[in-house]
Design a protein around this motif. Sequence first.
Motif, mmCIF file in Angstrom:
data_model
loop_
_atom_site.group_PDB
_atom_site.id
_atom_site.type_symbol
_atom_site.label_atom_id
_atom_site.label_comp_id
_atom_site.label_asym_id
_atom_site.label_seq_id
_atom_site.Cartn_x
_atom_site.Cartn_y
_atom_site.Cartn_z
ATOM 1 N N LEU A 125 60.123 25.168 17.895
ATOM 2 C CA LEU A 125 60.169 26.567 18.015
ATOM 3 C C LEU A 125 61.133 27.508 18.923
ATOM 4 C CD1 LEU A 125 57.740 25.149 20.839
ATOM 5 C CD2 LEU A 125 56.582 26.610 19.192
ATOM 6 N N LEU A 126 62.239 26.900 18.704
ATOM 7 C CA LEU A 126 63.398 28.295 19.375
ATOM 8 C C LEU A 126 64.402 28.820 18.088
ATOM 9 C CD1 LEU A 126 64.574 26.613 22.234
ATOM 10 C CD2 LEU A 126 62.899 29.036 22.000
ATOM 11 N N HIS A 127 64.598 27.882 17.025
ATOM 12 C CA HIS A 127 65.497 28.135 16.368
ATOM 13 C C HIS A 127 65.135 28.831 15.325
ATOM 14 C CE1 HIS A 127 68.712 27.459 13.033
ATOM 15 N NE2 HIS A 127 67.930 27.558 12.032
ATOM 16 N N ALA A 224 59.350 41.825 19.742
ATOM 17 C CA ALA A 224 59.157 40.463 19.776
ATOM 18 C C ALA A 224 58.041 39.967 20.420
ATOM 19 C CB ALA A 224 60.160 39.674 19.904
ATOM 20 N N ASP A 225 56.452 40.753 20.618
ATOM 21 C CA ASP A 225 55.276 40.100 20.881
ATOM 22 C C ASP A 225 54.942 38.675 19.941
ATOM 23 O OD1 ASP A 225 54.158 41.255 18.533
ATOM 24 O OD2 ASP A 225 53.491 42.938 19.040
ATOM 25 N N ALA A 226 53.326 38.059 20.802
ATOM 26 C CA ALA A 226 53.041 37.081 20.112
ATOM 27 C C ALA A 226 53.633 37.204 18.894
ATOM 28 C CB ALA A 226 51.938 37.297 21.393
ATOM 29 N N GLN A 227 52.732 37.995 18.601
ATOM 30 C CA GLN A 227 51.831 38.285 16.582
ATOM 31 C C GLN A 227 53.193 38.317 15.966
ATOM 32 O OE1 GLN A 227 50.735 40.172 19.028
ATOM 33 N NE2 GLN A 227 48.640 39.293 18.841
ATOM 34 N N ALA A 234 55.525 30.451 11.208
ATOM 35 C CA ALA A 234 55.183 30.610 10.056
ATOM 36 C C ALA A 234 55.690 31.004 8.921
ATOM 37 C CB ALA A 234 52.864 32.212 10.304
ATOM 38 N N ARG A 235 56.580 32.075 8.637
ATOM 39 C CA ARG A 235 57.302 32.223 7.525
ATOM 40 C C ARG A 235 58.346 30.883 7.612
ATOM 41 N NH1 ARG A 235 57.324 37.559 9.285
ATOM 42 N NH2 ARG A 235 59.760 37.270 10.330
ATOM 43 N N HIS A 236 58.363 30.593 8.455
ATOM 44 C CA HIS A 236 59.618 29.397 8.433
ATOM 45 C C HIS A 236 59.187 27.738 7.824
ATOM 46 C CE1 HIS A 236 64.109 28.163 10.065
ATOM 47 N NE2 HIS A 236 63.041 27.174 10.403
ATOM 48 N N TYR A 237 57.455 28.143 8.307
ATOM 49 C CA TYR A 237 57.483 26.243 8.015
ATOM 50 C C TYR A 237 56.170 26.946 6.339
ATOM 51 C CZ TYR A 237 60.084 25.624 11.780
ATOM 52 O OH TYR A 237 60.849 24.692 13.097
ATOM 53 N N ALA A 238 55.782 28.260 6.087
ATOM 54 C CA ALA A 238 55.128 27.573 5.550
ATOM 55 C C ALA A 238 55.809 26.533 3.896
ATOM 56 C CB ALA A 238 56.001 29.820 4.419
ATOM 57 N N GLY A 239 54.808 26.204 3.671
ATOM 58 C CA GLY A 239 54.759 25.415 2.608
ATOM 59 C C GLY A 239 55.573 23.587 2.676
ATOM 60 N N ALA A 240 55.703 23.936 4.399
ATOM 61 C CA ALA A 240 56.412 22.679 5.127
ATOM 62 C C ALA A 240 55.251 21.985 5.311
ATOM 63 C CB ALA A 240 56.669 22.957 6.459
ATOM 64 N N ALA A 241 55.960 20.254 4.293
ATOM 65 C CA ALA A 241 55.020 18.909 4.915
ATOM 66 C C ALA A 241 54.723 18.094 6.178
ATOM 67 C CB ALA A 241 55.696 17.728 3.541
ATOM 68 N N HIS A 242 54.967 18.401 6.854
ATOM 69 C CA HIS A 242 55.084 17.801 8.100
ATOM 70 C C HIS A 242 54.984 19.322 9.685
ATOM 71 C CE1 HIS A 242 55.004 14.456 6.088
ATOM 72 N NE2 HIS A 242 56.054 14.306 6.175
ATOM 73 N N VAL A 243 55.063 19.969 9.335
ATOM 74 C CA VAL A 243 55.096 21.227 10.059
ATOM 75 C C VAL A 243 54.018 22.412 9.990
ATOM 76 C CG1 VAL A 243 56.126 23.461 12.036
ATOM 77 C CG2 VAL A 243 58.023 20.528 10.751
ATOM 78 N N ARG A 244 53.100 21.837 11.193
ATOM 79 C CA ARG A 244 52.130 23.323 10.660
ATOM 80 C C ARG A 244 52.301 24.079 11.616
ATOM 81 N NH1 ARG A 244 45.986 22.950 12.201
ATOM 82 N NH2 ARG A 244 45.292 24.479 11.489
#
Length: 309
Positions: A125-127, A224-227, A234-244
């Motif tokens: 979440l933080l990184h 830095a609002d919720a959106q 969402a950008r960081h984990y786009a395409g990640a196999a194990h993180v949604r």
Amino acid sequence: MSIPRIFIDGDQGTTGLQIHARLQARHDLELVTLAPDRRKDERLRAQALNDCDIAILCLPDEAARQALSLLRNPDVRIIDASSAHRTHPGWAYGFPEMSADQPRLIAQASRVTNPGCYPTGAIALLHPLVGAGLMPADYPLDIHAMSGYSGGGRAAVQAHEAEPAARPPAFQVYGLGLAHKHVPEIQRYAGLSLPPVFVPAYGSYRQGIVLTIALHQRLLPPAADAQALHACLARHYAGAAHVRVLPLAESSALERLDPQRLNGTNDMELAVFANPSRGQVLLTAVFDNLGKGAAGAAVQNLALMLGRR
């Protein structure tokens, strides 16, 4: 080409048993084990460690350090599932989704340290948010997490699965000295300049984690609002196999989080919740402490080290 030899040192512990179960039916590797009456024979352990291609250490911290002292073969590669080397230089951090370059670093490493279960969720979440400048590195963070009792290892499992009269309480908060061993790991890999407050707990169920991080909008940068936080994840984990990352419409429809929802998988779900009128945001992670939080992560790292995806 020879079949890789994999030795699990500590295959009767909670994590070791899970890794063994995930690998035992594989035909593309040779799983090396020691008979129960030989597991504590230092000479035989040393032989197994030095004769394998990759050793997975599922041991207490001091025992993991001792296992490394037995190594004489420079070609043996290590995955350490203990917390003994998680912030040590020279060890690749075994969270492949942490950055675009992390899979390559793991694949090429001779020493890989498996992340802790709780840090996996917190860092996930933080990184990205700290790296993108959406969260100050000195934000006064409070991280709360609840794990199934298997997070306490074999002794905790035995205690919770004993006769009802002898079982521990249904819910226990611990780490009250605010010096949990996971804090330096979270601080380092999340990119924080200050240690977060970390409050862990065990529930009376076997496995699964819910981790939450509450944020005040007034302490975040104006944009830095919720959106924006959600879009970054969402950008960081786009395409990640194990993180949604749950879509905002999906998370806004939820009324509760089930820590056991992803049990038996190597997956993790991240979500962002918000109450704009109160200026509050909640970041959450749900995953299996024995999956993405331990054995599943080790098997994922093993695949990368073997040149497989």
